[in-house]
Design a protein around this motif. Structure first.
Motif, PDB file in Angstrom:
ATOM      1  N   GLN A 190      -2.499   4.374  14.214  1.00  0.00           N
ATOM      2  CA  GLN A 190      -1.495   5.266  13.599  1.00  0.00           C
ATOM      3  C   GLN A 190      -0.987   4.684  12.279  1.00  0.00           C
ATOM      4  O   GLN A 190      -0.829   5.399  11.292  1.00  0.00           O
ATOM      5  N   VAL A 191      -0.759   3.368  12.260  1.00  0.00           N
ATOM      6  CA  VAL A 191      -0.321   2.738  11.001  1.00  0.00           C
ATOM      7  C   VAL A 191      -1.468   2.791   9.982  1.00  0.00           C
ATOM      8  O   VAL A 191      -1.250   3.083   8.803  1.00  0.00           O
ATOM      9  N   ALA A 192      -2.693   2.552  10.444  1.00  0.00           N
ATOM     10  CA  ALA A 192      -3.860   2.601   9.530  1.00  0.00           C
ATOM     11  C   ALA A 192      -3.975   3.974   8.870  1.00  0.00           C
ATOM     12  O   ALA A 192      -4.240   4.072   7.657  1.00  0.00           O
ATOM     13  N   ASP A 193      -3.763   5.040   9.637  1.00  0.00           N
ATOM     14  CA  ASP A 193      -3.832   6.398   9.059  1.00  0.00           C
ATOM     15  C   ASP A 193      -2.839   6.543   7.907  1.00  0.00           C
ATOM     16  O   ASP A 193      -3.131   7.190   6.894  1.00  0.00           O
ATOM     17  N   ARG A 194      -1.679   5.913   8.056  1.00  0.00           N
ATOM     18  CA  ARG A 194      -0.638   6.041   7.017  1.00  0.00           C
ATOM     19  C   ARG A 194      -0.965   5.228   5.769  1.00  0.00           C
ATOM     20  O   ARG A 194      -0.313   5.387   4.733  1.00  0.00           O
ATOM     21  N   MET A 195      -1.953   4.336   5.866  1.00  0.00           N
ATOM     22  CA  MET A 195      -2.316   3.490   4.726  1.00  0.00           C
ATOM     23  C   MET A 195      -3.283   4.182   3.762  1.00  0.00           C
ATOM     24  O   MET A 195      -3.493   3.712   2.642  1.00  0.00           O
ATOM     25  N   ALA A 196      -3.862   5.313   4.198  1.00  0.00           N
ATOM     26  CA  ALA A 196      -4.903   5.970   3.379  1.00  0.00           C
ATOM     27  C   ALA A 196      -4.415   6.331   1.967  1.00  0.00           C
ATOM     28  O   ALA A 196      -5.140   6.070   0.989  1.00  0.00           O
ATOM     29  N   PRO A 197      -3.212   6.895   1.759  1.00  0.00           N
ATOM     30  CA  PRO A 197      -2.798   7.241   0.383  1.00  0.00           C
ATOM     31  C   PRO A 197      -2.749   6.031  -0.546  1.00  0.00           C
ATOM     32  O   PRO A 197      -3.007   6.159  -1.748  1.00  0.00           O
ATOM     33  N   TYR A 198      -2.458   4.851   0.007  1.00  0.00           N
ATOM     34  CA  TYR A 198      -2.408   3.639  -0.830  1.00  0.00           C
ATOM     35  C   TYR A 198      -3.821   3.161  -1.154  1.00  0.00           C
ATOM     36  O   TYR A 198      -4.122   2.797  -2.286  1.00  0.00           O
ATOM     37  N   ALA A 199      -4.687   3.174  -0.131  1.00  0.00           N
ATOM     38  CA  ALA A 199      -6.076   2.748  -0.356  1.00  0.00           C
ATOM     39  C   ALA A 199      -6.778   3.697  -1.326  1.00  0.00           C
ATOM     40  O   ALA A 199      -7.656   3.280  -2.076  1.00  0.00           O
ATOM     41  N   HIS A 200      -6.365   4.975  -1.306  1.00  0.00           N
ATOM     42  CA  HIS A 200      -6.991   5.962  -2.200  1.00  0.00           C
ATOM     43  C   HIS A 200      -6.255   6.069  -3.529  1.00  0.00           C
ATOM     44  O   HIS A 200      -6.523   6.985  -4.310  1.00  0.00           O
ATOM     45  N   ARG A 201      -5.317   5.162  -3.773  1.00  0.00           N
ATOM     46  CA  ARG A 201      -4.572   5.057  -5.048  1.00  0.00           C
ATOM     47  C   ARG A 201      -3.776   6.320  -5.370  1.00  0.00           C
ATOM     48  O   ARG A 201      -3.538   6.626  -6.539  1.00  0.00           O
ATOM     49  N   LYS A 202      -3.377   7.066  -4.325  1.00  0.00           N
ATOM     50  CA  LYS A 202      -2.517   8.235  -4.572  1.00  0.00           C
ATOM     51  C   LYS A 202      -1.091   7.772  -4.823  1.00  0.00           C
ATOM     52  O   LYS A 202      -0.308   8.447  -5.465  1.00  0.00           O
ATOM     53  N   LYS A 203      -0.738   6.636  -4.236  1.00  0.00           N
ATOM     54  CA  LYS A 203       0.559   6.022  -4.505  1.00  0.00           C
ATOM     55  C   LYS A 203       0.455   4.527  -4.238  1.00  0.00           C
ATOM     56  O   LYS A 203      -0.555   4.041  -3.709  1.00  0.00           O
ATOM     57  N   ARG A 204       1.486   3.802  -4.651  1.00  0.00           N
ATOM     58  CA  ARG A 204       1.541   2.349  -4.435  1.00  0.00           C
ATOM     59  C   ARG A 204       2.753   2.048  -3.573  1.00  0.00           C
ATOM     60  O   ARG A 204       3.685   2.840  -3.494  1.00  0.00           O
ATOM     61  N   THR A 205       2.724   0.872  -2.956  1.00  0.00           N
ATOM     62  CA  THR A 205       3.917   0.376  -2.272  1.00  0.00           C
ATOM     63  C   THR A 205       4.124  -1.084  -2.657  1.00  0.00           C
ATOM     64  O   THR A 205       3.156  -1.813  -2.859  1.00  0.00           O
ATOM     65  N   ARG A 206       5.383  -1.498  -2.760  1.00  0.00           N
ATOM     66  CA  ARG A 206       5.709  -2.898  -3.062  1.00  0.00           C
ATOM     67  C   ARG A 206       6.365  -3.552  -1.857  1.00  0.00           C
ATOM     68  O   ARG A 206       7.134  -4.494  -1.993  1.00  0.00           O
ATOM     69  N   VAL A 207       6.046  -3.037  -0.664  1.00  0.00           N
ATOM     70  CA  VAL A 207       6.773  -3.503   0.527  1.00  0.00           C
ATOM     71  C   VAL A 207       6.585  -5.002   0.785  1.00  0.00           C
ATOM     72  O   VAL A 207       7.471  -5.645   1.348  1.00  0.00           O
ATOM     73  N   LEU A 208       5.458  -5.572   0.356  1.00  0.00           N
ATOM     74  CA  LEU A 208       5.254  -7.016   0.555  1.00  0.00           C
ATOM     75  C   LEU A 208       5.443  -7.797  -0.754  1.00  0.00           C
ATOM     76  O   LEU A 208       4.908  -8.901  -0.913  1.00  0.00           O
ATOM     77  N   ASP A 209       6.210  -7.235  -1.669  1.00  0.00           N
ATOM     78  CA  ASP A 209       6.481  -7.929  -2.935  1.00  0.00           C
ATOM     79  C   ASP A 209       7.035  -9.334  -2.652  1.00  0.00           C
ATOM     80  O   ASP A 209       8.015  -9.483  -1.928  1.00  0.00           O
ATOM     81  N   GLY A 210       6.387 -10.350  -3.183  1.00  0.00           N
ATOM     82  CA  GLY A 210       6.850 -11.733  -2.990  1.00  0.00           C
ATOM     83  C   GLY A 210       6.173 -12.461  -1.839  1.00  0.00           C
ATOM     84  O   GLY A 210       6.245 -13.686  -1.749  1.00  0.00           O
ATOM     85  N   ALA A 211       5.492 -11.716  -0.948  1.00  0.00           N
ATOM     86  CA  ALA A 211       4.813 -12.359   0.191  1.00  0.00           C
ATOM     87  C   ALA A 211       3.464 -12.926  -0.261  1.00  0.00           C
ATOM     88  O   ALA A 211       2.824 -12.401  -1.175  1.00  0.00           O
ATOM     89  N   ILE A 212       3.045 -14.011   0.379  1.00  0.00           N
ATOM     90  CA  ILE A 212       1.779 -14.674   0.014  1.00  0.00           C
ATOM     91  C   ILE A 212       0.844 -14.723   1.222  1.00  0.00           C
ATOM     92  O   ILE A 212       1.241 -15.157   2.307  1.00  0.00           O
ATOM     93  N   LEU A 213      -0.387 -14.254   1.015  1.00  0.00           N
ATOM     94  CA  LEU A 213      -1.460 -14.389   2.011  1.00  0.00           C
ATOM     95  C   LEU A 213      -2.290 -15.624   1.673  1.00  0.00           C
ATOM     96  O   LEU A 213      -2.784 -15.752   0.540  1.00  0.00           O
ATOM     97  N   GLY A 214      -2.448 -16.540   2.626  1.00  0.00           N
ATOM     98  CA  GLY A 214      -3.426 -17.624   2.496  1.00  0.00           C
ATOM     99  C   GLY A 214      -4.741 -17.123   3.063  1.00  0.00           C
ATOM    100  O   GLY A 214      -4.855 -16.885   4.271  1.00  0.00           O
ATOM    101  N   ASN A 215      -5.725 -16.905   2.204  1.00  0.00           N
ATOM    102  CA  ASN A 215      -7.005 -16.303   2.619  1.00  0.00           C
ATOM    103  C   ASN A 215      -8.038 -17.432   2.676  1.00  0.00           C
ATOM    104  O   ASN A 215      -8.566 -17.846   1.650  1.00  0.00           O
ATOM    105  N   LEU A 216      -8.282 -17.947   3.867  1.00  0.00           N
ATOM    106  CA  LEU A 216      -9.064 -19.179   4.032  1.00  0.00           C
ATOM    107  C   LEU A 216     -10.428 -18.854   4.626  1.00  0.00           C
ATOM    108  O   LEU A 216     -10.526 -18.526   5.814  1.00  0.00           O
ATOM    109  N   PHE A 217     -11.439 -18.927   3.820  1.00  0.00           N
ATOM    110  CA  PHE A 217     -12.779 -18.585   4.298  1.00  0.00           C
ATOM    111  C   PHE A 217     -13.688 -19.795   4.177  1.00  0.00           C
ATOM    112  O   PHE A 217     -14.162 -20.132   3.091  1.00  0.00           O
ATOM    113  N   PHE A 218     -13.922 -20.441   5.334  1.00  0.00           N
ATOM    114  CA  PHE A 218     -14.743 -21.651   5.386  1.00  0.00           C
ATOM    115  C   PHE A 218     -16.193 -21.314   5.737  1.00  0.00           C
ATOM    116  O   PHE A 218     -16.964 -22.197   6.091  1.00  0.00           O
TER     117      PHE A 218
END
Ligand code: CP
Length: 338
Positions: free
Chosen positions: A25-53
């Protein structure tokens, strides 16, 4: 209630049907952002550590993309050689250090159980992006989400479906995780096609069996006329003791338009976690299928971004306020027509 807030996502064993429904249900709500119809800044300031070994294109970049689409920043570590793990630092110490720089971590590592070990030292949620031949929970979720959407398109649903899994079922972590997730549903028929040396592990067969599903183990790709899904996989050469050993199985189960026309119903959905091995001696999923409307491999890729956005929103506890931080897209984007 959000059971994922502040939690690690390490294994599909964590999910039940309600949890999956909530993620979708949350994924369905993400489609407008993935399709660039709108943006969200809800995680403004948050950092993802993306560790691919371990090598990755889709999982690494889509985790990063998903986090950026929610307004967050991404810090990448790619490859073992550039990490202090190559100097003998433990996963625990690495986790203590890197989790101090991040609000959440996504991680892939070649050893089974390594991401869970890392999570024990982490001060922030850790999402498993694949640990050896063990599990790939976010891939399983995006695969299940894709199966559900594709079957819905054909007027079918997951319960009662027939899925063929083809290729290296021994080392393929995506088929392990997906089979476990499918075992939560009812009345599924599995046809498991592989060389007998690369058969699905007994623990996964037991899970399928205990859940009351029907299964057939075979080395033949024929006899799939009523398959709803054909899930093709790559020979996982990186898990073999030598290249020569992997070469014995390369190209054994190829799927192309001619085989598809002769052995499948015209609505069978073709899936693959990717990468497909397109070298001539492998070519498990031929390019001549690229225009087949039932080739869902790139829809799987698109859905991966939605699922990973949903998991970030849920684990960081912002799933209810994503839209509150909406802003407009300023640039022209073809994706808006999707
Ligand atoms: N499906 C998948 O895990 O792809 P990558 O290895 O490119 O991340």
């Amino acid at each position: 209630m959000n059971q994922f807030r502040g939690q690690h996502i390490l294994s599909v064993n964590q999910f039940d049907r309600d949890a999956i429904r909530q993620i979708f249900q949350v994924a369905d709500r993400m489609a407008p952002y993935a399709h660039r119809k709108k943006r969200t800044r809800v995680l403004d300031g948050a950092i993802l550590g993306n560790l691919f070994f371990e090598a990755s294109t889709r999982t690494r970049v889509s985790f990063g993309t998903a986090f950026n689409l929610l307004g967050g920043e991404v810090r990448e570590t790619a490859g073992m050689a550039t990490s202090a793990l190559s100097k003998g630092e433990s996963l625990y110490d690495t986790a203590r250090v890197l989790s101090s720089y991040s609000d959440i971590v996504a991680m892939r590592h070649p050893d089974a159980g390594s991401v869970a070990e890392f999570a024990q030292g982490s001060r922030v949620p850790v999402i498993n992006g694949g640990d050896g031949a063990n599990e790939h929970p976010t891939q399983a979720l995006l695969d299940l989400y894709t199966i559900s959407k594709e079957l819905q398109f054909h007027g079918d649903n997951i319960e009662g479906m027939h899925i063929a899994m083809v290729g290296d079922l021994k080392h393929g972590r995506t088929v392990h995780s997906l089979s476990k997730l499918l075992s939560l549903y009812k009345n599924i028929r599995f046809t498991l096609i592989s060389p007998k040396e690369l058969a699905m592990p007994d623990s996964i067969i037991d899970a399928i069996d205990k859940a009351g599903h029907r299964y057939t183990i075979t080395e033949q790709i024929e006899g799939l006329v009523d398959a709803d899904i054909c899930y093709q996989t790559r020979i996982q050469e990186e898990r073999f003791p030598s290249q020569a050993e992997a070469n014995k199985y390369r190209g054994k189960f190829r799927l192309n338009q001619d085989i598809y026309t002769r052995h499948f119903q015209s609505k069978t959905v073709i899936m693959h976690p990717l990468p497909r091995d397109s070298r001539a001696d492998a070519n498990e999923l031929d390019n001549d299928l690229n225009l087949n409307p039932n080739l869902a491999i790139f829809r799987q890729v698109d859905n991966g971004v939605l699922i990973r956005m949903a998991l970030f929103a849920l684990t960081l506890g912002v799933e209810d306020i994503v839209e509150k931080y909406d802003c407009e897209v300023q640039w022209y984007s073809n994706k808006q027509n999707i």
